[in-house]
Design an enzyme around this catalytic site. Sequence first.
Site, PDB file in Angstrom:
ATOM      1  CB  THR A  61      -0.883   0.060   1.258  1.00 28.87           C
ATOM      2  OG1 THR A  61      -0.029   0.119   2.413  1.00 28.87           O
ATOM      3  CG2 THR A  61      -1.784  -1.139   1.378  1.00 28.87           C
TER       4      THR A  61
ATOM      5  NE  ARG B 219      26.058  -7.430  58.663  1.00 26.57           N
ATOM      6  CZ  ARG B 219      25.172  -6.857  57.848  1.00 26.57           C
ATOM      7  NH1 ARG B 219      25.515  -5.823  57.140  1.00 26.57           N
ATOM      8  NH2 ARG B 219      23.952  -7.332  57.753  1.00 26.57           N
TER       9      ARG B 219
ATOM     10  CG  HIS C 100      21.058  -4.601  38.194  1.00 28.11           C
ATOM     11  ND1 HIS C 100      20.178  -4.670  37.138  1.00 28.11           N
ATOM     12  CD2 HIS C 100      22.276  -4.920  37.690  1.00 28.11           C
ATOM     13  CE1 HIS C 100      20.835  -5.020  36.039  1.00 28.11           C
ATOM     14  NE2 HIS C 100      22.105  -5.170  36.343  1.00 28.11           N
TER      15      HIS C 100
ATOM     16  N   GLY D  43      25.270   1.837  31.640  1.00 28.91           N
ATOM     17  CA  GLY D  43      23.889   1.388  31.528  1.00 28.91           C
ATOM     18  C   GLY D  43      23.044   1.653  32.753  1.00 28.91           C
TER      19      GLY D  43
ATOM     20  NE  ARG E  86      -9.688   9.483  10.319  1.00 25.38           N
ATOM     21  CZ  ARG E  86     -10.507   9.856  11.285  1.00 25.38           C
ATOM     22  NH1 ARG E  86     -11.770   9.481  11.244  1.00 25.38           N
ATOM     23  NH2 ARG E  86     -10.070  10.582  12.290  1.00 25.38           N
ATOM     24  CB  VAL E  87     -10.970   3.422   4.345  1.00 24.53           C
ATOM     25  CG1 VAL E  87     -11.432   2.063   3.828  1.00 24.53           C
ATOM     26  CG2 VAL E  87     -11.808   3.847   5.540  1.00 24.53           C
TER      27      VAL E  87
ATOM     28  CE  LYS F 242     -10.760 -16.171  14.458  1.00 21.31           C
ATOM     29  NZ  LYS F 242     -12.060 -15.459  14.376  1.00 21.31           N
TER      30      LYS F 242
END
Length: 494
Positions: free
Chosen positions: A35, A415, A257, A286, A65-66, A138
């Site tokens: 398209t 510890r 973390h 990071g 839209r269509v 589906k």
Amino acid sequence: MQKNIQSALISVFYKDGLEPIAKNLHELGITIYSTGGTQKFLEDLGIPCVAVESLTTYPSILGGRVKTLHPAVFGGILGRRSEAQDLQEMKEYKIPEIDLVIVDLYPFEETLRNTSEEKAIIEKIDIGGPSMIRAAAKNFRDLVVIAAKEDYTALEKLLVEQKGATTLEQRRAFAAKAFEVVMHYDIAISNYFNPGHTQSLRYGENPHQQAVFRGNLEQLFTQLNGKELSYNNLVDVDAAVQLIQEFSETTFAIIKHTNVCGIAARPTVKASWDAALAGDPESAFGGVLVCNGTIDKATAEAINEIFFEVLIAPAFDADALEILKSKKNRILLVLNAQRPALKTPAKSLLNGTLEQGADIGNYSKWEEVGGRETTASEKENLSFANLVCKHLKSNAIALVKDKQLVGKGCGQTSRIDALRHALEKAKQFNFDLKGAVLASDAFFPFNDCVQIAHAAGIEAFIQPGGSVRDKDSIAYCVEHKLSMVMTGMRHFRH
């Protein structure tokens, strides 16, 4: 059950990453339907494709839209190849079988971040895209569906290695991802119309875990740049906000973390950043950064040299913001001055929920029990170290010198292991521990930690006390003229 891809429908908003897929499809002789902009993109590459309009006999209407909402398209996607009735009707109405659907969605969330204009936002609510994705997912027994460019690599590998053939397991896996994409998209739209409701996240702690956030982040933050906050981002951001609220002087911290891996207090934001980073430049990569001062240009230039996920501050200078926005995915958050109190900590576990009051405060008493009184400098550093230690996972040890974290051990099963880890970190980055202080999140059950730390140069300690063996640690400090403070307040963090 293997299926060969013989035809594909491609309609995507973003074209990056599509070229190698399209070339592989063409080389395999697969018919491509497309398209608008995607069709032009493919034809510019010299790849022939069939316009969807030739199937529907309708042009793209209503301002775009269509385009694809037509039985010729959805029949080709939903038609069951194992059902004689479906095949008969597809033949009768000249509906081609479509074996691969590659569709992404209009950038609704990106539009939300870039504008508040309702008309522009509404136009980015995709209708045909989610419908095609759901239809293809589906009918996964017969179709492959690709709903995000993150799956292009997997599709390309499949096209190259399997020559366009797919297994049922592969098609089911793509379908599962596709439904997640549509779910996330629909929830984002729902949240726009129902502010403060559930926000779907990309995934949880790991990519195979689904996740949502229930709450209103806009009460706490204004996001100036970057992608959507992830589950792990939110966990670290929460830890960062809790930590920075402990300090009134100019302080910069780095979270990894949920643990503090660098923190320092200095007269300026830039100096605070430099010292925080120096504490553990390796772990900072990071991380989530947080500061209680305005980010200026000099600080932004320094920060810009490393990779980080999130930066939180009460304000950003305009020239600093320009530098930091150079990376489009980098998340920049303004922490609102008037923010609601953080919620009561809660955990969902077993068949119920645990709730507790917030761990507020530094110490409930300042009891000098060592071989000498703490100096003024030691007292400042011990107080600082105790707050830092409070925000490390137990068992935790924090080593601080000149209001800079120079070594930490966290999340250890003993510890003494936490102490060894902290000393190794300090050694790794060449810190001289002479004059440093040590904070422990809980009591010392023996005097071994005090002895080991003293041997490394540490002469001042802070801990909650409460062990039946407190006298052992106290005796060692008295004998060697070391200072020790007992606070009467434990800061376990599991």
